[in-house]
Design an enzyme around this catalytic site. Sequence first.
Site, PDB file in Angstrom:
ATOM      1  N   CYS A 129      12.769  85.517  -3.988  1.00 15.75           N
ATOM      2  CA  CYS A 129      14.213  85.419  -3.757  1.00 15.75           C
ATOM      3  C   CYS A 129      14.987  86.556  -4.397  1.00 15.75           C
ATOM      4  CB  CYS A 129      14.749  84.065  -4.232  1.00 15.75           C
ATOM      5  SG  CYS A 129      15.250  84.002  -5.960  1.00 15.75           S
ATOM      6  N   CYS A 187      16.333  86.242  -9.860  1.00 13.34           N
ATOM      7  CA  CYS A 187      16.023  86.445 -11.286  1.00 13.34           C
ATOM      8  C   CYS A 187      14.627  87.068 -11.401  1.00 13.34           C
ATOM      9  CB  CYS A 187      16.136  85.145 -12.069  1.00 13.34           C
ATOM     10  SG  CYS A 187      15.431  83.702 -11.266  1.00 13.34           S
ATOM     11  N   CYS A 222      30.439  94.188 -15.204  1.00  9.25           N
ATOM     12  CA  CYS A 222      29.165  93.525 -14.914  1.00  9.25           C
ATOM     13  C   CYS A 222      28.217  94.470 -14.188  1.00  9.25           C
ATOM     14  CB  CYS A 222      29.391  92.258 -14.092  1.00  9.25           C
ATOM     15  SG  CYS A 222      30.167  92.551 -12.488  1.00  9.25           S
TER      16      CYS A 222
END
Length: 462
Positions: free
Chosen positions: A79, A82, A420
């Site tokens: 995915c 992470c 970020c």
Amino acid sequence: MDIRRGETIELSVEKVVYGGRGLAHLNNVAIFVANSVPGDRVIAKVVKTKKNFAEARIVEVIEASPHRIVAPCPYSDFCGGCAWQCIEYEKQLEYKHGLIVDLLNHIGKITDFTMHPPLASPQIFEYRNKMEFSFSDKKWLLPKERAEKDDNNSFALGLHVPGVFDKVIDIEGCLLQKEEGNAILREAKRYIRESGIPVYGLKTHQGFWRYLMLRHSYFFDKWMVNIITSEKRDAPIYLLASILKERFNEIATIVNNINTRRGGTAVGEWENVFTGEGNIKDKIGPFTFEISANSFFQTNTSMAEKLYESVRNFASLTGKEIIFDLYSGIGTMSIFLASRAGRIIGVDISNAAIADAKRNCQLNGIDNCEFVCGDVKMFLSQFTVQPDVLIADPPRVGMQRGVIDRILRLLPKKMIYISCNPSTLARDVALLKEGYTLEEVQPIDLFPNTYHIESVARLERI
């Protein structure tokens, strides 16, 4: 370049680069390897070739890096959400520190500043207070599912595969959110699969169910369920809401955002509240915040307090300053600094965020903050007040050049830039060098097990 797509090659991974991939070289060609760790020796398959580089994925790890660990999530190799679960957390922090320094050196052309060690997150799993899951009528099959020749590929609720916009991995849970959220996800999936109402096709643009978004209140341990659909149809939402509310006492509110547009966004054109107040409350430090479905709130609540403390320390306020809070969201930063400032003016493009910010000021008894809904560049060109301190917390793409030009005309004495994305931070700091020097940077790890890192940069007027 004599490296061809589909070729299998042996590589030694040297370092990580921004984007989370490992970097290796073969015949003086840079090769970026997904899900790799510096120190790995791997057999990799070339999946893309460009003029000056190639991309590859691991077929086999011949010799594992001493910093490689077993990722606990069954979806982590696919995915992309992470992808650093396979790296020891201490090393993750070290790599993130190095990435920020490298980007500021090479993109920003800045070397003379103080770089603080990253602040570590006490939780490296179950830390996200918001998760967004996509529906698709095309399921991306995991290797096990391909081997089993699963023919039920027309339904998925989960996360996207990087680079594949129309297919979604159908997941049973994500380790980055609390287990109660995964239970809500599974129950919603069961109902929607059995409802007979089609999910949205990202190519056909047909179907009803589009996204499921879950928000969690870290302090009060309550949940918001936001169901995003392609049209208004109350009956199936009422039934789903009643099922979820009956099973999960922790759910405080359930809303339905309706998005009729083709663009892939989980923000609705309008919203219906089916149960609760349409928002949830959470706390950062002593302050309470109301958060609506479409408002921005830092995704790691416990580390958000560390972030705001870093801003407060860098600002060194005396209680008299006028502060501009750009991209102010629901007013968290303004409210956190209010007791140490004279006047704070926040600006954000989102009507929902500004409404939340005004309510949050009332909720916390704050009377020296005001909020303006509008474009940041237009705000800076029209507002006649001269700020002493400017705080900017832009989205990942950083600040528009027009915004930077306006800041260089205003030239407040001090600027605090919250980022970020260290690559756009480096780009913007380079553009601000005409009027400012970068003094120090404090990284804060709001995103364990990913390559993402939050940074607070202090800039002083020349």
